[in-house]
Design a protein around this motif. Structure first.
Motif, PDB file in Angstrom:
ATOM      1  N   ARG A 142     -72.387  -1.996   4.547  1.00 19.90           N
ATOM      2  CA  ARG A 142     -71.187  -0.985   4.698  1.00 19.90           C
ATOM      3  C   ARG A 142     -71.247  -0.316   3.208  1.00 19.90           C
ATOM      4  O   ARG A 142     -70.733   0.576   2.997  1.00 19.90           O
ATOM      5  CB  ARG A 142     -70.104  -1.458   4.951  1.00 19.90           C
ATOM      6  CG  ARG A 142     -70.021  -2.190   6.473  1.00 19.90           C
ATOM      7  CD  ARG A 142     -68.542  -2.805   6.790  1.00 19.90           C
ATOM      8  NE  ARG A 142     -68.298  -3.882   6.159  1.00 19.90           N
ATOM      9  CZ  ARG A 142     -67.208  -3.885   5.491  1.00 19.90           C
ATOM     10  NH1 ARG A 142     -66.299  -2.914   5.320  1.00 19.90           N
ATOM     11  NH2 ARG A 142     -66.695  -5.008   4.846  1.00 19.90           N
ATOM     12  N   SER A 143     -71.664  -0.965   2.014  1.00 21.08           N
ATOM     13  CA  SER A 143     -71.817  -0.544   0.644  1.00 21.08           C
ATOM     14  C   SER A 143     -72.529   0.738   0.672  1.00 21.08           C
ATOM     15  O   SER A 143     -72.323   1.715  -0.293  1.00 21.08           O
ATOM     16  CB  SER A 143     -72.202  -1.485  -0.194  1.00 21.08           C
ATOM     17  OG  SER A 143     -71.264  -2.481  -0.215  1.00 21.08           O
ATOM     18  N   VAL A 172     -70.470   3.936   1.210  1.00 19.79           N
ATOM     19  CA  VAL A 172     -69.618   4.233   0.048  1.00 19.79           C
ATOM     20  C   VAL A 172     -70.313   4.924  -0.591  1.00 19.79           C
ATOM     21  O   VAL A 172     -69.928   5.970  -1.269  1.00 19.79           O
ATOM     22  CB  VAL A 172     -69.024   2.939  -0.085  1.00 19.79           C
ATOM     23  CG1 VAL A 172     -68.054   3.158  -1.382  1.00 19.79           C
ATOM     24  CG2 VAL A 172     -68.244   2.291   0.884  1.00 19.79           C
ATOM     25  N   PRO A 194     -67.766  -3.240  -0.260  1.00 27.22           N
ATOM     26  CA  PRO A 194     -67.757  -1.811  -0.289  1.00 27.22           C
ATOM     27  C   PRO A 194     -66.639  -1.241  -1.240  1.00 27.22           C
ATOM     28  O   PRO A 194     -66.786  -0.296  -1.916  1.00 27.22           O
ATOM     29  CB  PRO A 194     -67.275  -1.408   1.293  1.00 27.22           C
ATOM     30  CG  PRO A 194     -67.946  -2.597   1.886  1.00 27.22           C
ATOM     31  CD  PRO A 194     -67.903  -3.953   1.129  1.00 27.22           C
ATOM     32  N   LYS A 220     -66.898   0.822  -4.507  1.00 33.22           N
ATOM     33  CA  LYS A 220     -66.071   2.141  -4.828  1.00 33.22           C
ATOM     34  C   LYS A 220     -65.501   2.179  -6.228  1.00 33.22           C
ATOM     35  O   LYS A 220     -65.343   3.385  -6.875  1.00 33.22           O
ATOM     36  CB  LYS A 220     -64.850   2.332  -3.656  1.00 33.22           C
ATOM     37  CG  LYS A 220     -64.208   3.437  -3.701  1.00 33.22           C
ATOM     38  CD  LYS A 220     -63.235   3.389  -2.608  1.00 33.22           C
ATOM     39  CE  LYS A 220     -62.339   5.062  -2.603  1.00 33.22           C
ATOM     40  NZ  LYS A 220     -61.849   5.532  -3.534  1.00 33.22           N
TER      41      LYS A 220
END
Length: 165
Positions: free
Chosen positions: A23-24, A27, A134, A138
């Motif tokens: 999921r990173s 981002v 994630p 960010k």
């Protein structure tokens, strides 16, 4: 605004085996777009020092990308080897980038001081290690993103003097 050609390299044993979603990377894609970055290469590899180092060299030397952002493998775990792989291939360290990321992280948690992220250059490319989560990606990337276009201009010989009159 000049387009910045970006590679995302995710270091994760589980994600490389398809056991966990990365999921990173999404981002990172969203954030780099704000400074003219376009992700043109993306790989998920296991936490293996030699594999990580080879990918970074491929992105910088063969594909001649501008910015390599790694995610994952920056902690204290026995398989966390991203900083070592990065140190194997960078030509010059840029410690202020990692310092700025840790400083920003410390505003949220004392655990940020445990990050072993490094940043440096190889040829005309900038390489930055980001954490794996994630949220941390960010926070860390937002801390340094404003300086990346200028860093690349300078590194690639396209920028002017840094001093202001």
């Amino acid at each position: 605004m000049i387009m910045i050609r970006v590679a995302i390299l995710t270091a994760s044993d589980k994600a490389s085996r398809g056991e966990r979603q990365d999921r990173s990377a999404q981002v990172i894609r969203e954030l780099v777009a704000g400074v003219g970055g376009e992700v043109v290469a993306y790989d998920v590899v296991p936490d293996v020092r030699e594999v990580l180092a080879e990918k970074i060299v491929q992105y910088t030397d063969q594909e001649q990308l501008d910015l390599v952002l790694t995610t994952g493998g920056t902690g204290l775990g026995p398989r966390d080897v991203t900083p070592e792989a990065t140190l194997d291939v960078v030509e010059r360290l840029i410690p202020g980038i990692a310092e700025a990321m840790r400083l920003k992280g410390l505003e949220k948690t004392p655990h940020a001081m445990l990050s072993r992220s490094v940043a440096g250059s190889r040829g005309r490319a900038l390489i930055i290690n980001l954490p794996g989560s994630p949220r941390a990606v960010k926070e860390n990337l937002e801390a340094v993103l404003p300086a990346i276009p200028h860093a690349l201009e300078t590194l690639q010989g396209r920028g002017g003097e840094c001093a202001r009159p």
